[in-house]
Design a protein around this motif. Structure first.
Motif, PDB file in Angstrom:
ATOM      1  N   ALA A  17      49.532   1.323  23.712  1.00  0.00           N
ATOM      2  CA  ALA A  17      49.517   0.807  25.091  1.00  0.00           C
ATOM      3  C   ALA A  17      49.072  -0.614  25.359  1.00  0.00           C
ATOM      4  N   LEU A  20      51.713  -3.057  24.209  1.00  0.00           N
ATOM      5  CA  LEU A  20      52.589  -3.100  25.499  1.00  0.00           C
ATOM      6  C   LEU A  20      52.099  -4.119  26.292  1.00  0.00           C
ATOM      7  N   CYS A  23      52.697  -7.589  25.195  1.00  0.00           N
ATOM      8  CA  CYS A  23      54.351  -8.114  25.293  1.00  0.00           C
ATOM      9  C   CYS A  23      54.626  -8.177  26.546  1.00  0.00           C
ATOM     10  N   ARG A  24      54.059  -7.554  27.845  1.00  0.00           N
ATOM     11  CA  ARG A  24      54.177  -7.806  29.027  1.00  0.00           C
ATOM     12  C   ARG A  24      53.565  -9.160  29.628  1.00  0.00           C
ATOM     13  N   ALA A  74      60.155   1.225  23.134  1.00  0.00           N
ATOM     14  CA  ALA A  74      59.097   1.452  23.907  1.00  0.00           C
ATOM     15  C   ALA A  74      59.523  -0.047  25.131  1.00  0.00           C
ATOM     16  N   LEU A  75      59.631  -1.108  24.795  1.00  0.00           N
ATOM     17  CA  LEU A  75      60.293  -2.125  25.508  1.00  0.00           C
ATOM     18  C   LEU A  75      61.569  -2.082  26.425  1.00  0.00           C
ATOM     19  N   GLU A  77      62.219   1.314  27.513  1.00  0.00           N
ATOM     20  CA  GLU A  77      61.399   2.098  28.375  1.00  0.00           C
ATOM     21  C   GLU A  77      60.811   1.347  29.582  1.00  0.00           C
ATOM     22  N   ASP A  78      60.406   0.174  29.094  1.00  0.00           N
ATOM     23  CA  ASP A  78      59.504  -0.684  30.082  1.00  0.00           C
ATOM     24  C   ASP A  78      60.384  -1.577  30.800  1.00  0.00           C
ATOM     25  N   ARG A  79      61.550  -1.327  30.871  1.00  0.00           N
ATOM     26  CA  ARG A  79      62.756  -2.004  31.332  1.00  0.00           C
ATOM     27  C   ARG A  79      62.996  -3.638  31.041  1.00  0.00           C
ATOM     28  N   PRO A 164      53.150   4.331  24.281  1.00  0.00           N
ATOM     29  CA  PRO A 164      54.203   4.634  25.311  1.00  0.00           C
ATOM     30  C   PRO A 164      54.856   5.792  24.905  1.00  0.00           C
TER      31      PRO A 164
END
Length: 194
Positions: A17, A20, A23-24, A74-75, A77-79, A164
């Motif tokens: 998490a 993630l 990365c965001r 995972a990315l 899935e995170d759009r 994720p």
């Protein structure tokens, strides 16, 4: 910022998490996201004085291609659109090779590093010395680490909410729970032999 590429990197053992969130944070700077996976080849892993143990088998249960799938999915899935993502190997200990793996031109690429410890501070120093554009983000506390996730898995504690959904699926598909438990029970001195 106007850069074409924003670059992050890590071992992602496994991608969790906080990775993630990292990365965001980088994606918010614009450009395509390049995710560099370090410790991608056991033959080129170097012992690091500022982060002892990162080279051991128990700290590296997943192979490069497995982590690449975890990051990619995972990315997604995170759009993050697939055409805005590139997952690559990144030889963090070999600055002379970086130009072959990640965008290095400061006019085109920004490398984002969250600094929690002496190891991240050392990476920032090395990257700046190599002429890369680096944004160092000082973080007072590391809220979650791969070693915490692995420790929970090894102990049979609840770990699923730390990663994720796509990563959880890969860990299960790859029999990662058993692999982590086996590597952990082999002892901390065992060298990587995947």
């Amino acid at each position: 910022m106007g850069v074409r590429f924003v670059v992050v990197h890590g071992r992602f053992q496994p991608f969790h998490a906080e990775h993630l969130a990292y990365c965001r944070l980088a994606r918010a700077r614009g450009g395509s996201l390049v995710v560099g996976i370090t410790n991608f080849d056991p033959e080129v892993v170097v012992r690091e004085a500022t982060n002892p143990g990162r080279h051991l088998s128990a700290a590296n249960p997943f192979r490069y291609w497995e982590r690449a799938l975890m990051v990619r999915d995972a990315l997604a899935e995170d759009r993050l659109p697939p055409d805005r993502l590139l997952v690559v190997a990144f030889p963090i200990h070999h600055p002379e090779r970086w130009v072959h793996y990640v965008p290095c031109d400061p006019a085109e690429a920004l490398h984002v590093v969250r600094v929690f410890s002496a190891w991240e501070a050392e990476k920032v120093r090395r990257m700046r010395a190599a002429g890369l554009a680096v944004e160092a983000i000082d973080e007072p506390v590391k809220r979650l680490s791969g070693s915490q996730v692995r420790a929970r898995i090894a102990a049979g504690d609840h770990w699923e909410d730390l990663v994720p959904t796509a990563v959880r699926s890969w860990i299960v598909r790859l029999d990662g729970v058993r692999r982590i438990r086996d590597l952990t029970s082999a002892g901390p001195r065992r060298e990587r032999s995947l």
